[in-house]
Design a protein around this motif. Sequence first.
Motif, short mmCIF file in Angstrom:
data_model
loop_
_atom_site.label_atom_id
_atom_site.label_comp_id
_atom_site.label_asym_id
_atom_site.label_seq_id
_atom_site.Cartn_x
_atom_site.Cartn_y
_atom_site.Cartn_z
N UNK A 61 -0.41 4.43 20.06
CA UNK A 61 -1.28 5.37 20.77
C UNK A 61 -0.53 6.05 21.91
N UNK A 62 0.31 5.31 22.61
CA UNK A 62 1.11 5.92 23.67
C UNK A 62 2.05 6.97 23.08
N UNK A 63 2.63 6.66 21.94
CA UNK A 63 3.49 7.61 21.24
C UNK A 63 2.73 8.88 20.87
N UNK A 64 1.52 8.70 20.37
CA UNK A 64 0.71 9.85 19.96
C UNK A 64 0.34 10.72 21.16
N UNK A 65 -0.09 10.09 22.26
CA UNK A 65 -0.53 10.84 23.43
C UNK A 65 0.64 11.58 24.09
N UNK A 66 1.80 10.92 24.15
CA UNK A 66 2.96 11.54 24.78
C UNK A 66 3.74 12.44 23.83
N UNK A 67 3.43 12.34 22.53
CA UNK A 67 4.18 13.07 21.51
C UNK A 67 5.66 12.72 21.57
N UNK A 68 5.93 11.41 21.68
CA UNK A 68 7.29 10.90 21.71
C UNK A 68 7.42 9.79 20.68
N UNK A 69 8.56 9.68 20.00
CA UNK A 69 8.76 8.58 19.05
C UNK A 69 8.70 7.23 19.75
N UNK A 70 8.26 6.21 19.02
CA UNK A 70 8.22 4.86 19.58
C UNK A 70 9.57 4.43 20.13
N UNK A 71 10.64 4.78 19.42
CA UNK A 71 11.98 4.37 19.85
C UNK A 71 12.31 4.94 21.22
N UNK A 72 11.95 6.20 21.47
CA UNK A 72 12.23 6.83 22.77
C UNK A 72 11.43 6.16 23.88
N UNK A 73 10.18 5.82 23.58
CA UNK A 73 9.34 5.15 24.59
C UNK A 73 9.92 3.78 24.94
N UNK A 74 10.35 3.03 23.93
CA UNK A 74 10.89 1.70 24.18
C UNK A 74 12.22 1.78 24.94
N UNK A 75 13.03 2.80 24.66
CA UNK A 75 14.27 2.96 25.41
C UNK A 75 13.96 3.28 26.87
N UNK A 76 12.97 4.17 27.10
CA UNK A 76 12.55 4.47 28.47
C UNK A 76 12.02 3.22 29.17
N UNK A 77 11.30 2.40 28.41
CA UNK A 77 10.75 1.17 28.97
C UNK A 77 11.86 0.20 29.36
N UNK A 78 12.92 0.13 28.54
CA UNK A 78 14.05 -0.71 28.88
C UNK A 78 14.71 -0.27 30.18
N UNK A 79 14.85 1.04 30.37
CA UNK A 79 15.40 1.56 31.62
C UNK A 79 14.49 1.21 32.78
N UNK A 80 13.18 1.38 32.58
CA UNK A 80 12.20 1.07 33.62
C UNK A 80 12.30 -0.38 34.08
N UNK A 81 12.52 -1.30 33.16
CA UNK A 81 12.56 -2.72 33.50
C UNK A 81 13.72 -3.05 34.44
N UNK A 82 14.73 -2.19 34.47
CA UNK A 82 15.88 -2.42 35.34
C UNK A 82 15.76 -1.65 36.66
N UNK A 83 15.31 -0.39 36.58
CA UNK A 83 15.44 0.48 37.75
C UNK A 83 14.19 0.55 38.63
N UNK A 84 13.01 0.24 38.09
CA UNK A 84 11.80 0.43 38.89
C UNK A 84 11.66 -0.67 39.93
#
Length: 205
Positions: A61-84
Amino acid sequence: MFVGGEVIVHGVVNKALERFTIDTYGFGLWQKVVSACLHAVAFYEAMLCYPDQDSYALLNQLSRILNKPNADILEDMGTYLVVHRNQDGVRRLLRFGGVDFRDFLLSLNEFNARIDLIMPDLNLPQINVVCGAKNQISIRLAPSWSEFTYLCIGILHAMADDYGALIRLAHFADTGSAVIQITLVDDRFAVAQGFKLAARGPSNG
Protein backbone atom coordinates in the motif's frame (compact mmCIF):
# COMPACT_ATOMS: atom_id res chain seq x y z
CA MET A 1 9.57 -18.37 12.82
CA PHE A 2 7.04 -20.65 11.09
CA VAL A 3 3.72 -21.44 12.73
CA GLY A 4 1.21 -23.61 10.92
CA GLY A 5 2.92 -22.95 7.58
CA GLU A 6 2.60 -19.17 7.98
CA VAL A 7 5.54 -16.86 8.48
CA ILE A 8 5.25 -14.82 11.67
CA VAL A 9 7.03 -11.47 11.38
CA HIS A 10 8.68 -9.94 14.42
CA GLY A 11 6.94 -6.70 15.35
CA VAL A 12 10.18 -4.73 15.09
CA VAL A 13 9.86 -5.02 11.29
CA ASN A 14 6.38 -3.48 11.19
CA LYS A 15 7.39 -0.90 13.79
CA ALA A 16 10.34 0.15 11.66
CA LEU A 17 8.08 0.53 8.62
CA GLU A 18 5.62 2.55 10.72
CA ARG A 19 8.31 4.91 12.06
CA PHE A 20 9.97 5.27 8.65
CA THR A 21 6.67 6.26 7.04
CA ILE A 22 5.66 8.71 9.77
CA ASP A 23 9.09 10.34 10.09
CA THR A 24 9.57 10.59 6.33
CA TYR A 25 6.08 11.29 4.96
CA GLY A 26 3.96 12.23 7.97
CA PHE A 27 1.33 10.55 10.10
CA GLY A 28 -1.45 11.40 7.64
CA LEU A 29 0.12 9.24 4.95
CA TRP A 30 0.65 6.39 7.41
CA GLN A 31 -3.06 6.59 8.27
CA LYS A 32 -3.87 6.22 4.56
CA VAL A 33 -1.65 3.14 4.37
CA VAL A 34 -3.23 1.56 7.46
CA SER A 35 -6.80 2.30 6.38
CA ALA A 36 -6.18 0.58 3.05
CA CYS A 37 -5.02 -2.66 4.73
CA LEU A 38 -7.58 -5.11 6.08
CA HIS A 39 -5.89 -6.12 9.35
CA ALA A 40 -3.45 -3.25 9.90
CA VAL A 41 -3.26 -1.22 13.09
CA ALA A 42 -2.10 2.37 13.54
CA PHE A 43 0.68 1.53 15.99
CA TYR A 44 2.66 -1.72 16.14
CA GLU A 45 4.29 -3.28 19.19
CA ALA A 46 7.97 -3.99 18.51
CA MET A 47 8.11 -7.08 20.74
CA LEU A 48 5.01 -8.82 19.38
CA CYS A 49 4.74 -10.88 16.20
CA TYR A 50 2.37 -10.46 13.23
CA PRO A 51 1.38 -12.53 10.17
CA ASP A 52 3.66 -11.85 7.23
CA GLN A 53 0.74 -10.86 4.96
CA ASP A 54 0.16 -7.82 7.19
CA SER A 55 3.71 -6.61 6.54
CA TYR A 56 3.44 -7.19 2.81
CA ALA A 57 0.09 -5.40 2.72
CA LEU A 58 1.58 -2.35 4.46
CA LEU A 59 4.56 -2.26 2.12
CA ASN A 60 2.42 -2.76 -1.00
CA GLN A 61 0.00 0.00 0.00
CA LEU A 62 2.87 2.38 0.73
CA SER A 63 4.30 1.53 -2.68
CA ARG A 64 0.96 2.23 -4.34
CA ILE A 65 0.41 5.56 -2.56
CA LEU A 66 3.94 6.81 -3.21
CA ASN A 67 4.10 5.29 -6.70
CA LYS A 68 7.50 3.81 -5.85
CA PRO A 69 8.68 0.20 -6.21
CA ASN A 70 8.91 -1.83 -3.01
CA ALA A 71 12.66 -2.19 -3.53
CA ASP A 72 13.16 1.60 -3.58
CA ILE A 73 11.09 2.04 -0.42
CA LEU A 74 13.07 -0.63 1.42
CA GLU A 75 16.37 0.90 0.32
CA ASP A 76 15.18 4.30 1.60
CA MET A 77 14.12 2.60 4.83
CA GLY A 78 17.58 1.09 5.23
CA THR A 79 19.11 4.55 4.89
CA TYR A 80 16.59 5.93 7.39
CA LEU A 81 17.55 3.31 9.99
CA VAL A 82 21.11 4.68 9.99
CA VAL A 83 20.75 8.43 9.49
CA HIS A 84 17.53 9.47 11.25
CA ARG A 85 17.94 10.90 14.74
CA ASN A 86 15.14 8.66 16.07
CA GLN A 87 17.14 5.56 15.06
CA ASP A 88 20.48 6.35 16.70
CA GLY A 89 20.46 2.99 18.49
CA VAL A 90 20.62 1.18 15.13
CA ARG A 91 23.58 3.30 13.99
CA ARG A 92 25.38 2.69 17.28
CA LEU A 93 24.83 -1.07 17.04
CA LEU A 94 26.32 -1.06 13.55
CA ARG A 95 29.25 1.26 14.38
CA PHE A 96 30.33 -1.11 17.16
CA GLY A 97 31.41 -3.39 14.31
CA GLY A 98 34.67 -1.64 13.46
CA VAL A 99 36.84 1.43 13.32
CA ASP A 100 36.49 1.79 9.54
CA PHE A 101 34.11 0.62 6.83
CA ARG A 102 36.14 -2.46 5.93
CA ASP A 103 36.16 -3.61 9.56
CA PHE A 104 32.43 -2.94 9.72
CA LEU A 105 31.79 -5.16 6.68
CA LEU A 106 33.90 -7.99 8.08
CA SER A 107 32.10 -7.75 11.43
CA LEU A 108 28.81 -8.61 9.72
CA ASN A 109 29.80 -12.28 9.95
CA GLU A 110 28.96 -11.98 13.65
CA PHE A 111 25.88 -9.80 13.16
CA ASN A 112 23.34 -12.63 13.33
CA ALA A 113 24.78 -13.82 16.65
CA ARG A 114 24.67 -10.29 18.08
CA ILE A 115 21.05 -9.81 17.01
CA ASP A 116 20.09 -13.24 18.42
CA LEU A 117 21.28 -12.09 21.84
CA ILE A 118 18.90 -9.12 21.69
CA MET A 119 15.94 -10.46 19.66
CA PRO A 120 16.19 -14.24 19.25
CA ASP A 121 12.82 -14.41 17.46
CA LEU A 122 13.77 -11.97 14.70
CA ASN A 123 15.31 -14.68 12.51
CA LEU A 124 17.23 -12.46 10.13
CA PRO A 125 18.60 -14.11 6.98
CA GLN A 126 22.03 -15.58 7.61
CA ILE A 127 24.79 -13.18 6.57
CA ASN A 128 28.08 -14.49 5.18
CA VAL A 129 30.87 -12.04 4.30
CA VAL A 130 33.56 -13.12 1.83
CA CYS A 131 36.69 -11.16 0.91
CA GLY A 132 37.47 -11.21 -2.78
CA ALA A 133 40.01 -9.13 -4.69
CA LYS A 134 41.97 -6.40 -2.92
CA ASN A 135 39.09 -3.93 -2.61
CA GLN A 136 36.10 -6.24 -3.03
CA ILE A 137 33.95 -7.77 -0.32
CA SER A 138 30.80 -9.78 -0.96
CA ILE A 139 27.86 -10.30 1.36
CA ARG A 140 25.80 -13.43 0.77
CA LEU A 141 22.29 -13.44 2.23
CA ALA A 142 20.41 -16.68 2.82
CA PRO A 143 17.19 -16.83 0.77
CA SER A 144 14.61 -16.30 3.50
CA TRP A 145 13.54 -12.65 3.20
CA SER A 146 14.08 -11.58 -0.41
CA GLU A 147 13.23 -7.99 0.53
CA PHE A 148 16.04 -7.91 3.10
CA THR A 149 18.55 -7.41 0.28
CA TYR A 150 17.20 -3.95 -0.54
CA LEU A 151 17.08 -2.95 3.11
CA CYS A 152 20.74 -3.98 3.40
CA ILE A 153 21.67 -1.94 0.33
CA GLY A 154 20.26 1.19 1.93
CA ILE A 155 22.04 0.44 5.21
CA LEU A 156 25.36 -0.19 3.44
CA HIS A 157 25.22 3.07 1.48
CA ALA A 158 24.38 5.01 4.65
CA MET A 159 27.11 3.31 6.67
CA ALA A 160 29.69 4.00 3.96
CA ASP A 161 28.77 7.69 4.18
CA ASP A 162 28.94 7.49 7.98
CA TYR A 163 32.47 6.10 7.83
CA GLY A 164 33.50 8.51 5.05
CA ALA A 165 34.10 5.68 2.54
CA LEU A 166 33.47 5.80 -1.20
CA ILE A 167 32.01 2.54 -2.52
CA ARG A 168 30.50 0.95 -5.60
CA LEU A 169 27.76 -1.57 -4.96
CA ALA A 170 26.08 -4.22 -7.10
CA HIS A 171 23.74 -7.10 -6.26
CA PHE A 172 22.67 -10.28 -7.99
CA ALA A 173 21.15 -13.68 -7.32
CA ASP A 174 23.36 -16.76 -7.06
CA THR A 175 22.05 -20.29 -6.48
CA GLY A 176 19.02 -19.02 -4.60
CA SER A 177 20.91 -16.58 -2.38
CA ALA A 178 21.28 -12.84 -2.81
CA VAL A 179 24.79 -11.46 -3.15
CA ILE A 180 25.72 -7.84 -2.52
CA GLN A 181 29.16 -7.01 -3.94
CA ILE A 182 30.94 -3.98 -2.51
CA THR A 183 33.97 -2.36 -4.14
CA LEU A 184 35.79 -0.14 -1.68
CA VAL A 185 37.04 2.68 -3.92
CA ASP A 186 38.44 4.87 -1.13
CA ASP A 187 38.03 4.08 2.56
CA ARG A 188 39.06 7.65 3.53
CA PHE A 189 37.16 9.58 0.88
CA ALA A 190 35.59 11.94 3.45
CA VAL A 191 35.75 12.65 7.16
CA ALA A 192 33.86 10.02 9.16
CA GLN A 193 30.92 11.06 11.30
CA GLY A 194 31.71 11.36 14.99
CA PHE A 195 31.15 8.29 17.13
CA LYS A 196 31.87 7.46 20.76
CA LEU A 197 31.79 3.93 22.14
CA ALA A 198 29.84 5.01 25.23
CA ALA A 199 26.57 6.89 24.89
CA ARG A 200 26.42 10.12 26.84
CA GLY A 201 24.55 9.61 30.10
CA PRO A 202 22.62 12.16 32.14
CA SER A 203 24.65 14.85 33.78
CA ASN A 204 25.26 14.52 37.51
CA GLY A 205 26.15 18.15 37.95
